[in-house]
Write a protein that holds these residues in place. Structure first.
Motif, mmCIF file in Angstrom:
data_model
loop_
_atom_site.group_PDB
_atom_site.id
_atom_site.type_symbol
_atom_site.label_atom_id
_atom_site.label_comp_id
_atom_site.label_asym_id
_atom_site.label_seq_id
_atom_site.Cartn_x
_atom_site.Cartn_y
_atom_site.Cartn_z
ATOM 1 N N PHE A 28 0.844 -1.198 0.000
ATOM 2 C CA PHE A 28 0.000 0.000 0.000
ATOM 3 C C PHE A 28 0.875 1.242 0.000
ATOM 4 C CE2 PHE A 28 -2.528 -3.338 1.855
ATOM 5 C CZ PHE A 28 -3.825 -3.103 1.431
ATOM 6 N N PHE A 29 0.311 2.312 -0.577
ATOM 7 C CA PHE A 29 0.906 3.627 -0.399
ATOM 8 C C PHE A 29 0.433 4.193 0.942
ATOM 9 C CE2 PHE A 29 0.755 3.722 -5.200
ATOM 10 C CZ PHE A 29 2.130 3.687 -5.375
ATOM 11 N N GLU A 30 1.234 5.026 1.521
ATOM 12 C CA GLU A 30 0.788 5.729 2.721
ATOM 13 C C GLU A 30 -0.470 6.544 2.406
ATOM 14 O OE1 GLU A 30 4.119 6.603 6.049
ATOM 15 O OE2 GLU A 30 4.126 7.997 4.350
ATOM 16 N N TYR A 31 -1.329 6.661 3.424
ATOM 17 C CA TYR A 31 -2.579 7.425 3.375
ATOM 18 C C TYR A 31 -3.702 6.684 2.660
ATOM 19 C CZ TYR A 31 0.919 10.952 4.491
ATOM 20 O OH TYR A 31 1.978 11.624 5.065
ATOM 21 N N GLU A 32 -3.448 5.458 2.202
ATOM 22 C CA GLU A 32 -4.548 4.657 1.677
ATOM 23 C C GLU A 32 -5.338 4.060 2.837
ATOM 24 O OE1 GLU A 32 -3.511 3.019 -2.710
ATOM 25 O OE2 GLU A 32 -2.533 1.939 -1.090
ATOM 26 N N SER A 33 -6.376 3.312 2.497
ATOM 27 C CA SER A 33 -7.224 2.674 3.500
ATOM 28 C C SER A 33 -7.207 1.168 3.325
ATOM 29 C CB SER A 33 -8.660 3.193 3.379
ATOM 30 O OG SER A 33 -9.522 2.490 4.249
ATOM 31 N N ASN A 58 -10.910 1.422 13.187
ATOM 32 C CA ASN A 58 -12.325 1.643 13.476
ATOM 33 C C ASN A 58 -13.039 0.298 13.413
ATOM 34 O OD1 ASN A 58 -11.888 4.489 13.473
ATOM 35 N ND2 ASN A 58 -11.925 4.449 11.234
ATOM 36 N N LYS A 59 -13.426 -0.226 14.552
ATOM 37 C CA LYS A 59 -14.008 -1.557 14.619
ATOM 38 C C LYS A 59 -15.528 -1.507 14.471
ATOM 39 C CE LYS A 59 -10.415 -3.316 17.728
ATOM 40 N NZ LYS A 59 -10.140 -3.909 19.044
ATOM 41 N N THR A 60 -16.047 -2.391 13.669
ATOM 42 C CA THR A 60 -17.489 -2.538 13.534
ATOM 43 C C THR A 60 -17.815 -4.012 13.481
ATOM 44 O OG1 THR A 60 -17.347 -2.461 11.120
ATOM 45 C CG2 THR A 60 -17.755 -0.369 12.252
ATOM 46 N N SER A 61 -18.983 -4.375 13.978
ATOM 47 C CA SER A 61 -19.440 -5.760 13.916
ATOM 48 C C SER A 61 -20.423 -5.887 12.762
ATOM 49 C CB SER A 61 -20.107 -6.179 15.225
ATOM 50 O OG SER A 61 -19.171 -6.128 16.285
ATOM 51 N N LYS A 62 -20.467 -7.044 12.164
ATOM 52 C CA LYS A 62 -21.373 -7.254 11.048
ATOM 53 C C LYS A 62 -21.806 -8.706 11.002
ATOM 54 C CE LYS A 62 -17.824 -8.282 7.620
ATOM 55 N NZ LYS A 62 -18.396 -9.552 7.157
ATOM 56 N N LYS A 63 -22.918 -8.932 10.360
ATOM 57 C CA LYS A 63 -23.421 -10.282 10.145
ATOM 58 C C LYS A 63 -22.925 -10.761 8.792
ATOM 59 C CE LYS A 63 -26.329 -13.431 11.871
ATOM 60 N NZ LYS A 63 -26.240 -13.984 13.224
ATOM 61 N N THR A 64 -22.206 -11.868 8.768
ATOM 62 C CA THR A 64 -21.630 -12.348 7.516
ATOM 63 C C THR A 64 -22.476 -13.433 6.852
ATOM 64 O OG1 THR A 64 -20.326 -13.984 8.712
ATOM 65 C CG2 THR A 64 -19.318 -11.835 8.326
ATOM 66 N N ARG A 76 -7.595 3.776 8.556
ATOM 67 C CA ARG A 76 -7.661 4.878 7.586
ATOM 68 C C ARG A 76 -7.190 6.162 8.251
ATOM 69 N NH1 ARG A 76 -12.787 5.211 7.077
ATOM 70 N NH2 ARG A 76 -13.064 3.726 5.377
ATOM 71 N N PRO A 77 -6.110 6.751 7.778
ATOM 72 C CA PRO A 77 -5.177 6.289 6.739
ATOM 73 C C PRO A 77 -4.134 5.355 7.344
ATOM 74 C CG PRO A 77 -4.513 8.443 7.487
ATOM 75 C CD PRO A 77 -5.767 8.110 8.248
ATOM 76 N N ALA A 80 3.607 3.951 7.155
ATOM 77 C CA ALA A 80 4.679 2.957 7.039
ATOM 78 C C ALA A 80 4.794 2.131 8.318
ATOM 79 C CB ALA A 80 5.999 3.648 6.715
ATOM 80 N N ARG A 81 4.498 2.727 9.447
ATOM 81 C CA ARG A 81 4.586 1.998 10.719
ATOM 82 C C ARG A 81 3.517 0.911 10.847
ATOM 83 N NH1 ARG A 81 2.523 7.133 12.408
ATOM 84 N NH2 ARG A 81 0.340 6.990 13.105
ATOM 85 N N ASP A 82 2.517 0.943 9.980
ATOM 86 C CA ASP A 82 1.463 -0.082 10.020
ATOM 87 C C ASP A 82 1.861 -1.347 9.266
ATOM 88 O OD1 ASP A 82 -0.427 1.475 11.489
ATOM 89 O OD2 ASP A 82 -0.823 2.627 9.670
ATOM 90 N N SER A 83 3.044 -1.351 8.645
ATOM 91 C CA SER A 83 3.514 -2.564 7.979
ATOM 92 C C SER A 83 3.704 -3.685 9.002
ATOM 93 C CB SER A 83 4.846 -2.295 7.257
ATOM 94 O OG SER A 83 4.721 -1.285 6.292
#
Length: 268
Positions: A28-33, A58-64, A76-77, A80-83
């Motif tokens: 990913f590029f930085e600032y992507e989601s 940002n955590k959300t629950s969903k029914k799959t 988001r966003p 580099a530290r998120d690698s």
């Protein structure tokens, strides 16, 4: 064979924690989601990076599905530290597969699937430059060895195999090069964690069951084949004509013949 495939698929789905990523790419590029989806029959998922819980998403629950629950975690966003390597876990101690991503502050990335590609499927590697939006010629490398060029920046492997696994990167003349990322290829009924190292398919639980069932199936087919050959052989013996030529053996004994002749002479 259909039964074997269904059993293997069932083995993969039952009591399994699954992590997938959207978009499905490892660079990913930085600032992507980026969004991580953790799916498992019971609720209570936590997304981890290395050994720490990811707190900035940002955590959300969903029914799959009708009988399953899951959770979504979006970063988001990204920086580099998120690698790093990500997985999700449950309160019961179950862990999902591992997904590794690389976030770069540079101008080049190679869009390569972050999750394993099934053997036999097609996969496209896309070389992207942040500064160039139009088509450009890109060179692709595996383990540093040049494997091909493309005037549109894409390299497609139409039928991927286990031998296609490895570290890939791309370059643009005068535009730099991307980081390296691992392309992973999975075999049928392959489950378990996937990291940026080559995996031994025989060590995976799903493949164990697949190999066992395949062996049993082969033995059964051999037994049925031998039984069929035996039945056909017996059938040939039963339908053989009664007037077929047979071997007649005559035994001559000089002494016995002399006695018989004498007895016949006495009777006369």
């Amino acid at each position: 064979m259909t039964v074997i495939i269904l059993l293997c698929t069932h083995d993969q789905k039952v009591d399994a924690v699954s992590l997938r990523i959207v978009p499905n790419k490892s660079q990913f590029f930085e600032y992507e989601s980026v969004s991580f989806y953790c799916e498992e029959p019971s609720p209570g998922h936590v997304l981890y990076k290395m050994k720490e819980e990811v707190e900035q998403c940002n955590k959300t629950s969903k029914k799959t599905a009708a009988t399953t629950t899951g959770s979504k975690c979006t970063i988001r966003p990204i920086y580099a530290r998120d690698s790093g390597e990500y997985w999700c876990g449950t309160a019961g101690g179950q862990r999902s597969n591992i997904i590794s991503i690389t976030v770069t502050a540079g101008s080049m990335i190679l869009e390569i699937p972050a999750v394993p590609v099934m053997e036999g499927e097609a996969v496209t590697l896309r070389c992207r430059n942040k500064m160039l939006s139009s088509n450009f010629t890109a060179d692709f490398y595996k383990y540093g060895r040049h494997i091909g060029s493309s005037s549109i920046g894409n390299l497609t492997i139409h039928r991927v195999s286990k031998s296609d696994e490895g570290l890939y990167k791309c370059k643009i003349s005068g535009g730099g090069e991307s980081p390296e990322s691992w392309l992973s290829v999975s075999l049928p009924c392959l489950t378990g964690n996937h990291t940026e190292t080559e995996t031994d398919p025989s060590s995976e639980p799903g493949c164990h069951i697949y190999l066992i069932l395949r062996t049993v199936f082969t033995i059964m087919m051999v037994v049925l084949l031998l039984l069929l050959v035996g039945l056909l052989h017996c059938g040939k013996i039963r339908v053989a004509p009664t007037n077929s030529p047979t071997c007649k053996c005559n035994f001559h004994d000089t002494g016995n013949n002399t006695d018989n002749d004498a007895k016949k002479h006495e009777r006369k």
